[in-house]
Scaffold this motif. Structure first.
Motif, mmCIF file in Angstrom:
data_model
loop_
_atom_site.group_PDB
_atom_site.id
_atom_site.type_symbol
_atom_site.label_atom_id
_atom_site.label_comp_id
_atom_site.label_asym_id
_atom_site.label_seq_id
_atom_site.Cartn_x
_atom_site.Cartn_y
_atom_site.Cartn_z
ATOM 1 N N GLU A 263 5.393 7.605 -10.362
ATOM 2 C CA GLU A 263 4.053 8.082 -10.009
ATOM 3 C C GLU A 263 3.123 6.900 -9.688
ATOM 4 O OE1 GLU A 263 1.070 11.411 -11.725
ATOM 5 O OE2 GLU A 263 1.597 9.826 -13.154
ATOM 6 N N GLN A 264 3.246 5.821 -10.451
ATOM 7 C CA GLN A 264 2.456 4.618 -10.178
ATOM 8 C C GLN A 264 2.826 4.008 -8.824
ATOM 9 O OE1 GLN A 264 3.531 2.446 -13.825
ATOM 10 N NE2 GLN A 264 1.342 2.235 -14.188
ATOM 11 N N ILE A 265 4.111 3.969 -8.520
ATOM 12 C CA ILE A 265 4.572 3.409 -7.247
ATOM 13 C C ILE A 265 4.001 4.226 -6.089
ATOM 14 C CG2 ILE A 265 6.606 3.014 -5.782
ATOM 15 C CD1 ILE A 265 8.152 2.466 -8.484
ATOM 16 N N ASN B 164 -2.241 0.989 -1.171
ATOM 17 C CA ASN B 164 -1.814 -0.211 -0.446
ATOM 18 C C ASN B 164 -0.661 0.140 0.481
ATOM 19 O OD1 ASN B 164 -3.507 -2.112 -2.099
ATOM 20 N ND2 ASN B 164 -2.198 -1.304 -3.704
ATOM 21 N N PRO B 165 -0.949 0.813 1.598
ATOM 22 C CA PRO B 165 0.123 1.264 2.500
ATOM 23 C C PRO B 165 1.040 0.122 2.928
ATOM 24 C CG PRO B 165 -2.001 2.142 3.188
ATOM 25 C CD PRO B 165 -2.280 1.138 2.098
ATOM 26 N N GLN B 166 2.330 0.445 2.999
ATOM 27 C CA GLN B 166 3.321 -0.540 3.437
ATOM 28 C C GLN B 166 4.050 0.001 4.661
ATOM 29 O OE1 GLN B 166 5.937 -1.601 0.243
ATOM 30 N NE2 GLN B 166 4.307 -2.458 -0.999
ATOM 31 N N GLU B 167 4.256 -0.866 5.618
ATOM 32 C CA GLU B 167 4.967 -0.496 6.843
ATOM 33 C C GLU B 167 6.357 0.031 6.485
ATOM 34 O OE1 GLU B 167 5.229 0.409 10.651
ATOM 35 O OE2 GLU B 167 3.468 -0.580 9.816
ATOM 36 N N GLY B 168 6.722 1.171 7.038
ATOM 37 C CA GLY B 168 8.044 1.728 6.805
ATOM 38 C C GLY B 168 8.173 2.544 5.532
ATOM 39 N N SER B 169 7.108 2.662 4.757
ATOM 40 C CA SER B 169 7.165 3.409 3.505
ATOM 41 C C SER B 169 7.259 4.909 3.776
ATOM 42 C CB SER B 169 5.912 3.125 2.666
ATOM 43 O OG SER B 169 5.747 4.102 1.667
ATOM 44 N N VAL C 116 6.651 7.258 1.640
ATOM 45 C CA VAL C 116 5.455 7.879 1.061
ATOM 46 C C VAL C 116 4.302 7.823 2.061
ATOM 47 C CG1 VAL C 116 3.698 7.668 -0.758
ATOM 48 C CG2 VAL C 116 6.133 7.438 -1.330
ATOM 49 N N ASN C 117 4.125 6.668 2.697
ATOM 50 C CA ASN C 117 3.034 6.542 3.668
ATOM 51 C C ASN C 117 3.244 7.436 4.886
ATOM 52 O OD1 ASN C 117 2.723 3.073 2.804
ATOM 53 N ND2 ASN C 117 1.489 4.766 2.072
ATOM 54 N N LYS C 118 4.499 7.607 5.311
ATOM 55 C CA LYS C 118 4.782 8.517 6.432
ATOM 56 C C LYS C 118 4.396 9.945 6.065
ATOM 57 C CE LYS C 118 8.599 5.817 8.340
ATOM 58 N NZ LYS C 118 10.050 5.716 8.492
ATOM 59 N N LEU C 119 4.770 10.374 4.859
ATOM 60 C CA LEU C 119 4.393 11.712 4.404
ATOM 61 C C LEU C 119 2.877 11.859 4.330
ATOM 62 C CD1 LEU C 119 6.914 12.500 1.513
ATOM 63 C CD2 LEU C 119 6.717 13.705 3.685
ATOM 64 N N HIS C 120 2.228 10.867 3.760
ATOM 65 C CA HIS C 120 0.771 10.911 3.598
ATOM 66 C C HIS C 120 0.082 11.039 4.957
ATOM 67 C CE1 HIS C 120 -3.182 10.263 2.034
ATOM 68 N NE2 HIS C 120 -3.280 9.021 2.484
ATOM 69 N N ARG C 121 0.561 10.282 5.939
ATOM 70 C CA ARG C 121 -0.038 10.335 7.284
ATOM 71 C C ARG C 121 0.160 11.712 7.926
ATOM 72 N NH1 ARG C 121 1.932 5.079 7.617
ATOM 73 N NH2 ARG C 121 3.779 5.725 8.780
ATOM 74 N N LYS C 122 1.284 12.362 7.627
ATOM 75 C CA LYS C 122 1.555 13.680 8.223
ATOM 76 C C LYS C 122 0.718 14.781 7.570
ATOM 77 C CE LYS C 122 6.094 12.540 9.992
ATOM 78 N NZ LYS C 122 7.532 12.799 9.973
#
Length: 195
Positions: free
Chosen positions: A111-113, A120-125, A127-133
């Motif tokens: 959950e912390q990760i 702190n978005p990371q390229e290729g993450s 989680v970040n792809k899901l969040h953006r969608k």
């Protein structure tokens, strides 16, 4: 706090616990001076029985233990300190001084990760792809993983069930984060229901 240092010859045991994962990291001892320094600096300082002096955890490794809360037990002679650790707690380089087979609270660490990926978005993450969608995509993934978990439970191997259940829990944690909720929120609700 009314800590009874006299009951145990001037020292009280101190259990150190990770504030987020609740994993027990180590056990140390404090006298009044170590406790006062800990409260003043907001960094855990023990009384070292072997060195016979105050010892701030991290003074040589820089793996300090930042105090988040301090709790006294019902007998006033043991402390529980919840911390944010700068790195591994054990001098061996392990996350904890106790040799557990695995991090029993990894779901809380996960959950912390996930929260860190949001902040702190990371390229290729992933989680970040899901969040953006957005929310619709995240809820769709939770639904898909729930169905796949049911199918695995009914018709597939134990390994398949473990993998699908892991995917479901992961996506559920992402959904909770997307909605600004935490596993702690769910745990409190379940605890209330249990009463």
């Amino acid at each position: 706090m009314n800590i009874d240092f006299n009951k145990t010859d001037g020292l009280v045991p101190v259990v150190i616990q990770d504030e987020q994962t609740l994993e027990v990291l180590m056990l140390g001892y404090m006298n009044q001076e170590a406790y006062d320094k800990t409260v003043q600096d907001n960094i855990v300082t023990f009384y070292s029985r072997s060195k016979q002096r105050l010892w701030t955890k991290g003074e040589t490794s820089n793996n300090f233990l930042h105090v988040k809360s301090i709790h006294l037990d019902c007998d006033n002679d043991t402390l529980l300190i919840k911390v944010k650790a700068d790195g591994p707690t054990c001098h061996t380089g392990n996350r904890t001084c106790f040799k557990t087979e695995y991090n029993q609270n990894f779901i809380l660490q996960l959950e912390q990760i996930i929260a860190d990926r949001y902040e702190n978005p990371q390229e290729g993450s992933y989680v970040n792809k899901l969040h953006r969608k957005g929310l619709n995509k995240i809820t769709q993934k939770v639904g898909e993983e729930a169905v796949e978990t049911v199918i695995a439970a009914l018709a597939e191997t134990e390994t398949d069930l473990i993998n699908e259940a892991s995917d479901l829990v992961f996506h559920l944690i992402v959904l909770l984060r997307e909605k600004g909720l935490t596993i702690g929120t769910i745990a409190k609700n379940l605890e209330e229901r249990h009463k």
